[in-house]
Design a protein around this motif. Sequence first.
Motif, PDB file in Angstrom:
ATOM      1  N   LYS A 106     -44.655  57.046  -9.145  1.00 20.60           N
ATOM      2  CA  LYS A 106     -44.233  55.972  -8.255  1.00 20.60           C
ATOM      3  C   LYS A 106     -42.884  56.295  -7.601  1.00 20.60           C
ATOM      4  CE  LYS A 106     -47.650  53.499 -10.073  1.00 20.60           C
ATOM      5  NZ  LYS A 106     -48.195  54.452 -11.017  1.00 20.60           N
ATOM      6  N   THR A 107     -42.022  56.936  -8.371  1.00 22.66           N
ATOM      7  CA  THR A 107     -40.710  57.305  -7.838  1.00 22.66           C
ATOM      8  C   THR A 107     -40.860  58.331  -6.715  1.00 22.66           C
ATOM      9  OG1 THR A 107     -39.748  56.967 -10.027  1.00 22.66           O
ATOM     10  CG2 THR A 107     -38.414  58.145  -8.455  1.00 22.66           C
ATOM     11  N   ARG A 108     -41.702  59.326  -6.917  1.00 29.31           N
ATOM     12  CA  ARG A 108     -41.919  60.369  -5.913  1.00 29.31           C
ATOM     13  C   ARG A 108     -42.465  59.779  -4.614  1.00 29.31           C
ATOM     14  NH1 ARG A 108     -45.986  62.820  -3.859  1.00 29.31           N
ATOM     15  NH2 ARG A 108     -47.477  61.996  -5.351  1.00 29.31           N
ATOM     16  N   ARG A 109     -43.262  58.706  -4.741  1.00 30.10           N
ATOM     17  CA  ARG A 109     -43.858  58.069  -3.560  1.00 30.10           C
ATOM     18  C   ARG A 109     -42.963  56.976  -2.962  1.00 30.10           C
ATOM     19  NH1 ARG A 109     -49.689  56.262  -5.281  1.00 30.10           N
ATOM     20  NH2 ARG A 109     -48.603  55.766  -7.194  1.00 30.10           N
ATOM     21  N   TYR A 110     -41.746  56.865  -3.453  1.00 27.74           N
ATOM     22  CA  TYR A 110     -40.754  55.900  -2.953  1.00 27.74           C
ATOM     23  C   TYR A 110     -41.255  54.461  -3.012  1.00 27.74           C
ATOM     24  CZ  TYR A 110     -38.501  60.032  -0.947  1.00 27.74           C
ATOM     25  OH  TYR A 110     -37.899  61.264  -0.780  1.00 27.74           O
ATOM     26  N   GLU A 111     -41.920  54.099  -4.094  1.00 31.04           N
ATOM     27  CA  GLU A 111     -42.420  52.732  -4.203  1.00 31.04           C
ATOM     28  C   GLU A 111     -41.284  51.751  -4.474  1.00 31.04           C
ATOM     29  OE1 GLU A 111     -45.831  51.952  -6.531  1.00 31.04           O
ATOM     30  OE2 GLU A 111     -47.058  53.419  -5.471  1.00 31.04           O
ATOM     31  N   LYS A 112     -41.470  50.540  -3.974  1.00 32.73           N
ATOM     32  CA  LYS A 112     -40.473  49.485  -4.133  1.00 32.73           C
ATOM     33  C   LYS A 112     -40.281  49.155  -5.616  1.00 32.73           C
ATOM     34  CE  LYS A 112     -39.639  44.796  -2.516  1.00 32.73           C
ATOM     35  NZ  LYS A 112     -40.204  43.660  -1.800  1.00 32.73           N
ATOM     36  N   GLY A 113     -39.015  48.945  -6.009  1.00 29.69           N
ATOM     37  CA  GLY A 113     -38.721  48.576  -7.383  1.00 29.69           C
ATOM     38  C   GLY A 113     -38.489  49.773  -8.293  1.00 29.69           C
ATOM     39  N   LYS A 114     -38.643  50.974  -7.773  1.00 29.68           N
ATOM     40  CA  LYS A 114     -38.416  52.200  -8.562  1.00 29.68           C
ATOM     41  C   LYS A 114     -37.074  52.806  -8.175  1.00 29.68           C
ATOM     42  CE  LYS A 114     -42.205  51.867 -10.737  1.00 29.68           C
ATOM     43  NZ  LYS A 114     -42.168  51.519 -12.132  1.00 29.68           N
ATOM     44  N   PRO A 115     -36.489  53.653  -9.047  1.00 32.11           N
ATOM     45  CA  PRO A 115     -35.186  54.249  -8.737  1.00 32.11           C
ATOM     46  C   PRO A 115     -35.224  55.068  -7.445  1.00 32.11           C
ATOM     47  CG  PRO A 115     -35.829  54.732 -11.001  1.00 32.11           C
ATOM     48  CD  PRO A 115     -36.999  54.078 -10.354  1.00 32.11           C
ATOM     49  N   ALA A 116     -34.122  55.054  -6.713  1.00 27.03           N
ATOM     50  CA  ALA A 116     -34.025  55.808  -5.460  1.00 27.03           C
ATOM     51  C   ALA A 116     -33.946  57.300  -5.740  1.00 27.03           C
ATOM     52  CB  ALA A 116     -32.798  55.361  -4.694  1.00 27.03           C
ATOM     53  N   MET A 117     -34.436  58.082  -4.785  1.00 26.57           N
ATOM     54  CA  MET A 117     -34.361  59.542  -4.894  1.00 26.57           C
ATOM     55  C   MET A 117     -33.273  60.041  -3.944  1.00 26.57           C
ATOM     56  SD  MET A 117     -38.040  61.289  -5.593  1.00 26.57           S
ATOM     57  CE  MET A 117     -38.259  61.807  -3.946  1.00 26.57           C
ATOM     58  N   PRO A 118     -32.559  61.113  -4.316  1.00 27.92           N
ATOM     59  CA  PRO A 118     -31.550  61.664  -3.418  1.00 27.92           C
ATOM     60  C   PRO A 118     -32.191  62.131  -2.115  1.00 27.92           C
ATOM     61  CG  PRO A 118     -31.378  62.655  -5.592  1.00 27.92           C
ATOM     62  CD  PRO A 118     -32.618  61.829  -5.580  1.00 27.92           C
ATOM     63  N   SER A 119     -31.528  61.862  -1.016  1.00 28.92           N
ATOM     64  CA  SER A 119     -32.005  62.326   0.283  1.00 28.92           C
ATOM     65  C   SER A 119     -30.811  62.480   1.220  1.00 28.92           C
ATOM     66  CB  SER A 119     -33.030  61.352   0.859  1.00 28.92           C
ATOM     67  OG  SER A 119     -32.461  60.078   1.020  1.00 28.92           O
ATOM     68  N   VAL A 120     -31.066  62.942   2.415  1.00 31.18           N
ATOM     69  CA  VAL A 120     -30.029  63.288   3.378  1.00 31.18           C
ATOM     70  C   VAL A 120     -28.992  62.191   3.593  1.00 31.18           C
ATOM     71  CG1 VAL A 120     -29.635  63.899   5.778  1.00 31.18           C
ATOM     72  CG2 VAL A 120     -31.497  64.946   4.551  1.00 31.18           C
ATOM     73  N   GLY A 121     -29.390  60.961   3.708  1.00 28.47           N
ATOM     74  CA  GLY A 121     -28.476  59.874   4.041  1.00 28.47           C
ATOM     75  C   GLY A 121     -27.430  59.534   2.994  1.00 28.47           C
ATOM     76  N   TYR A 122     -27.581  60.026   1.766  1.00 33.37           N
ATOM     77  CA  TYR A 122     -26.647  59.672   0.698  1.00 33.37           C
ATOM     78  C   TYR A 122     -25.423  60.592   0.631  1.00 33.37           C
ATOM     79  CZ  TYR A 122     -30.077  56.462  -1.312  1.00 33.37           C
ATOM     80  OH  TYR A 122     -30.940  55.433  -1.531  1.00 33.37           O
ATOM     81  N   GLY A 123     -25.339  61.617   1.455  1.00 28.54           N
ATOM     82  CA  GLY A 123     -24.226  62.573   1.396  1.00 28.54           C
ATOM     83  C   GLY A 123     -22.889  61.937   1.745  1.00 28.54           C
ATOM     84  N   SER A 124     -21.804  62.510   1.223  1.00 29.00           N
ATOM     85  CA  SER A 124     -20.473  62.023   1.552  1.00 29.00           C
ATOM     86  C   SER A 124     -20.008  62.667   2.866  1.00 29.00           C
ATOM     87  CB  SER A 124     -19.503  62.355   0.418  1.00 29.00           C
ATOM     88  OG  SER A 124     -19.502  63.730   0.148  1.00 29.00           O
TER      89      SER A 124
END
Length: 108
Positions: free
Chosen positions: A29-47
């Motif tokens: 579920k996490t890999r499929r970005y389902e609602k209510g599951k922990p977020a996965m690192p991606s481009v937008g989270y960079g500092s």
Amino acid sequence: MKKKFKRQEYARYKKLGQKWRKPKGKTSKTRRYEKGKPAMPSVGYGSPKDSRGLHPSGYQDILLCNIKELEDLDPEYQAGRISSTVGRRKKEIMLEKAKELGIKIFNK
């Protein structure tokens, strides 16, 4: 402050720990970005690029092993961290010199 990503099912098995690992399961579920599951690192989270790799105070963190390295620092952008291999006597001398030059030392 940067987001802390938690490993899939970190709460279910203590041995997994919270260190991030990419979920690879077919039905994950996490890999499929389902609602209510922990977020996965991606481009937008960079500092931001200009603040990347800096100490939280905004200074560039430089490891110092001797007085010569201390004198080469730019007090406006850089701050020092005295190496653990430096003895007490030399550390005291370096701290005095840093105060004289107006250089910030992180581990007094």
